[in-house]
Design a protein around this motif. Structure first.
Motif, PDB file in Angstrom:
ATOM      1  N   MET A 242       0.849  -1.192   0.000  1.00 28.14           N
ATOM      2  CA  MET A 242       0.000   0.000   0.000  1.00 28.14           C
ATOM      3  C   MET A 242       0.886   1.243   0.000  1.00 28.14           C
ATOM      4  O   MET A 242       1.872   1.317   0.720  1.00 28.14           O
ATOM      5  CB  MET A 242      -0.913  -0.008   1.231  1.00 28.14           C
ATOM      6  N   ALA A 243       0.521   2.220  -0.797  1.00 30.03           N
ATOM      7  CA  ALA A 243       1.239   3.490  -0.848  1.00 30.03           C
ATOM      8  C   ALA A 243       1.104   4.209   0.494  1.00 30.03           C
ATOM      9  O   ALA A 243       0.101   4.075   1.188  1.00 30.03           O
ATOM     10  CB  ALA A 243       0.693   4.358  -1.978  1.00 30.03           C
ATOM     11  N   LYS A 244       2.134   4.992   0.822  1.00 31.23           N
ATOM     12  CA  LYS A 244       2.132   5.715   2.091  1.00 31.23           C
ATOM     13  C   LYS A 244       2.200   7.216   1.838  1.00 31.23           C
ATOM     14  O   LYS A 244       2.842   7.672   0.893  1.00 31.23           O
ATOM     15  CB  LYS A 244       3.329   5.284   2.950  1.00 31.23           C
ATOM     16  N   ALA A 245       1.559   7.957   2.726  1.00 32.89           N
ATOM     17  CA  ALA A 245       1.594   9.422   2.674  1.00 32.89           C
ATOM     18  C   ALA A 245       1.903   9.946   4.065  1.00 32.89           C
ATOM     19  O   ALA A 245       1.448   9.397   5.068  1.00 32.89           O
ATOM     20  CB  ALA A 245       0.266   9.981   2.186  1.00 32.89           C
ATOM     21  N   LEU A 246       2.681  11.019   4.089  1.00 34.64           N
ATOM     22  CA  LEU A 246       3.036  11.681   5.341  1.00 34.64           C
ATOM     23  C   LEU A 246       2.375  13.050   5.356  1.00 34.64           C
ATOM     24  O   LEU A 246       2.504  13.824   4.415  1.00 34.64           O
ATOM     25  CB  LEU A 246       4.566  11.844   5.444  1.00 34.64           C
ATOM     26  N   PHE A 247       1.647  13.333   6.419  1.00 41.71           N
ATOM     27  CA  PHE A 247       0.951  14.611   6.588  1.00 41.71           C
ATOM     28  C   PHE A 247       1.531  15.317   7.809  1.00 41.71           C
ATOM     29  O   PHE A 247       1.371  14.845   8.932  1.00 41.71           O
ATOM     30  CB  PHE A 247      -0.548  14.383   6.763  1.00 41.71           C
ATOM     31  N   LEU A 248       2.202  16.428   7.569  1.00 43.35           N
ATOM     32  CA  LEU A 248       2.831  17.212   8.630  1.00 43.35           C
ATOM     33  C   LEU A 248       2.067  18.515   8.799  1.00 43.35           C
ATOM     34  O   LEU A 248       1.618  19.099   7.806  1.00 43.35           O
ATOM     35  CB  LEU A 248       4.276  17.525   8.254  1.00 43.35           C
ATOM     36  N   TYR A 249       1.959  18.987  10.038  1.00 48.70           N
ATOM     37  CA  TYR A 249       1.225  20.236  10.238  1.00 48.70           C
ATOM     38  C   TYR A 249       1.804  21.058  11.382  1.00 48.70           C
ATOM     39  O   TYR A 249       2.427  20.545  12.302  1.00 48.70           O
ATOM     40  CB  TYR A 249      -0.258  19.968  10.488  1.00 48.70           C
ATOM     41  N   SER A 250       1.556  22.370  11.259  1.00 43.95           N
ATOM     42  CA  SER A 250       1.849  23.337  12.304  1.00 43.95           C
ATOM     43  C   SER A 250       0.554  24.120  12.499  1.00 43.95           C
ATOM     44  O   SER A 250       0.148  24.870  11.615  1.00 43.95           O
ATOM     45  CB  SER A 250       2.984  24.272  11.862  1.00 43.95           C
TER      46      SER A 250
END
Length: 176
Positions: free
Chosen positions: A1-9
Motif C-alpha cells: 500500500m502506498a504511504k503518505a506523510l501529513f505534517l502540520y503546524s
C-alpha cells in the motif's frame, strides 16, 4: 500500500482539521499524521509516495519550527512529491484573490524566506474561535478583524474554510 506523510503546524486546530479532510480523500494510502511541533526524530521521506505540509499564520507569521524543519529536510523536500498549504484568515477574501498563492502576501513572504519552493501550494481560509482564545489573543484578533472587515463578535466561532477548494487541492496533490 502506498504511504503518505501529513505534517502540520497548527495553533487552534483548523490546519489539522483541513489536513484530516485531505487525509480522508487518501483512502488508498496508509497515512501518517505528524505535528511539526512535537517531531523529535529525523523523517525518511523515501518511505512515502506523497508528503503534505500544512501550516497556519498567527499574527502575520508562519511558525519558526516550519522554517527549521525545511532547513533540516531541504534535500528530501526537493527530491520528493511534496505539497504545501497555508491557512490564514485573510484567505476568506476569495473575491480579492487572497486565497491563491499569487494573491497571498503570506505565500510571497514564505517563498522569499524559504529555500524550498513547493511545486503545489494551497491557500485556505481558517477559522475564528473567539471563545477558545485567551483575553489577549481575543482582543488582538478582534482588532485585526475590525481593521480587515471581519467578524468581531467574540462570542462566535466562525469557520471560513472553503471545503470544496480543499477537496480540489487534495485531487491535485494525488496527481503530483
Amino acid at each position: 500500500m502506498a504511504k503518505a506523510l501529513f505534517l502540520y503546524s497548527s495553533r487552534e486546530g483548523q490546519t489539522k482539521k483541513i489536513l484530516n479532510v485531505i487525509k480522508d480523500e487518501f483512502a488508498e494510502f496508509e497515512c501518517e499524521v505528524v505535528d511539526l511541533h512535537t517531531l523529535r526524530h529525523q523523517l525518511d521521506f523515501s518511505q512515502y509516495q506523497r508528503v503534505l505540509i500544512g501550516a497556519s499564520i498567527r499574527y502575520g507569521h508562519l511558525n519558526k519550527k516550519l522554517y527549521q524543519f525545511i532547513e533540516h529536510n531541504l534535500a528530501q523536500l526537493e527530491q520528493s512529491k511534496v505539497a504545501f498549504f497555508c491557512v490564514n484568515l485573510t484567505a476568506r477574501k476569495e473575491e480579492q484573490g487572497k486565497d491563491t498563492p499569487e494573491g497571498s502576501a503570506y505565500i510571497r513572504t514564505f517563498l522569499k524566506k524559504s529555500p524550498w519552493q513547493p511545486k503545489l501550494i494551497g491557500v485556505f481560509a481558517g477559522a475564528l474561535y473567539y471563545p477558545r482564545y485567551g483575553f489577549f489573543d481575543k482582543m488582538m484578533i478582534k482588532l485585526i478583524m475590525t481593521l480587515t472587515g471581519g467578524e468581531t463578535d467574540t462570542s462566535k466561532e466562525v469557520e471560513y474554510t472553503n471545503w470544496e477548494k480543499v477537496s480540489l487541492f487534495a485531487q491535485k496533490f494525488k496527481e503530483l
